[in-house]
Design an enzyme around this catalytic site. Structure first.
Site: not given
Lengths: 155, 105
Positions: B103-105
């Site tokens: 997940g990027c965030i």
């Protein structure tokens, strides 16, 4: 084990929504990986940490071919707000935080936030004009001292 | 496939040291994994996050990102980074024997 990155210094020079988010995602992602991260806000990038402006960051609808919008449509008054609203709605669905919330979160991760002295002088900004999470207004020389030994990313 | 030995049992891990098979994990292994991740002693708050990671993984098939942890675990982002300075979601996932959250965030 391959080489690892220990520190990143990210320069935010643009004041548009699409100019600011990538830098925030990279800073937050760096901290999540245990990488030391500092953000340096310069020129229009200062809007991201400007008390009066950070809640009003908009998508650039002029000169932005990625939007696939007719150039003339981009200049219609309110178009930037409409596109921004649309994107923010999509982001909310994906649980991507708003810019003010994201910046607060990044400061909480222990990343350093700094304003650029030359830009603050140019725009007549003092530390009080910037959100509390900004640690200091620093010179380019101080930025390089802080960035020494790490990677520098310009956005 | 690399392996590691925790609590006298051999487990399969990936190149980064994350468990390939979360079922091989036991609570006794956690303190040893924590030491390899730079955490000398697991406090109650550490355990709270480790158990939360296990529960989230069991329920959703993936561990939470730092943002999700901050919103749902009851521990603030600031405190999460104090507990796991080298990245809360990543380090806690490693100690909890689950794959690295994506997940990027």
């Amino acid at each position: 084990m391959a080489d690892t990155i220990e520190k990143v210094s990210i320069i935010v020079s643009k004041g548009s929504l699409e100019g600011i988010y990538p830098a925030l995602i990279m800073a937050n992602g760096a901290r999540a990986e245990g990488i030391e991260a500092n953000l340096f806000f310069t020129f229009f990038g200062l809007d991201a940490v400007h008390k009066a402006r950070h809640e009003h960051i908009k998508v650039a609808t002029v000169g932005n071919p990625g939007l696939h919008l007719a150039t003339l449509a981009g200049v219609v008054p309110g178009m930037s707000s409409v596109m921004t609203h649309y994107l923010e709605h999509k982001m909310e669905k994906l649980d991507i935080p708003s810019i003010p919330e994201f910046i607060e979160m990044i400061a909480d991760t222990g990343a350093g936030l700094y304003g650029c002295k030359a830009s603050c002088d140019l725009f007549g900004l003092a530390k009080d004009d910037l959100i509390d999470q900004v640690k200091d207004i620093i010179t380019v020389g101080e930025f390089y001292e802080m960035a020494a030994g790490g990677e520098i990313i310009f956005t | 496939m690399p392996s590691a030995t925790y609590a006298r049992r051999t487990v399969t891990v990936n190149d980064e040291g994350f468990f390939e098979e979360p079922d091989q994990w036991t609570e006794e292994m956690a303190p040893e994994i924590a030491r390899t991740a730079g955490i000398d002693e697991l406090s109650e708050q550490h355990w709270r996050i480790i158990k939360f990671m296990r529960a989230e993984y069991a329920e959703k098939g993936t561990g939470p990102t730092v943002r999700v942890l901050g919103k749902t675990s009851g521990v603030s982002i600031k405190e999460l980074y104090e507990l796991f300075p080298k990245g809360p979601a990543k380090t806690a996932a490693k100690i909890a024997g689950i794959p690295k959250p994506r997940g990027c965030i």
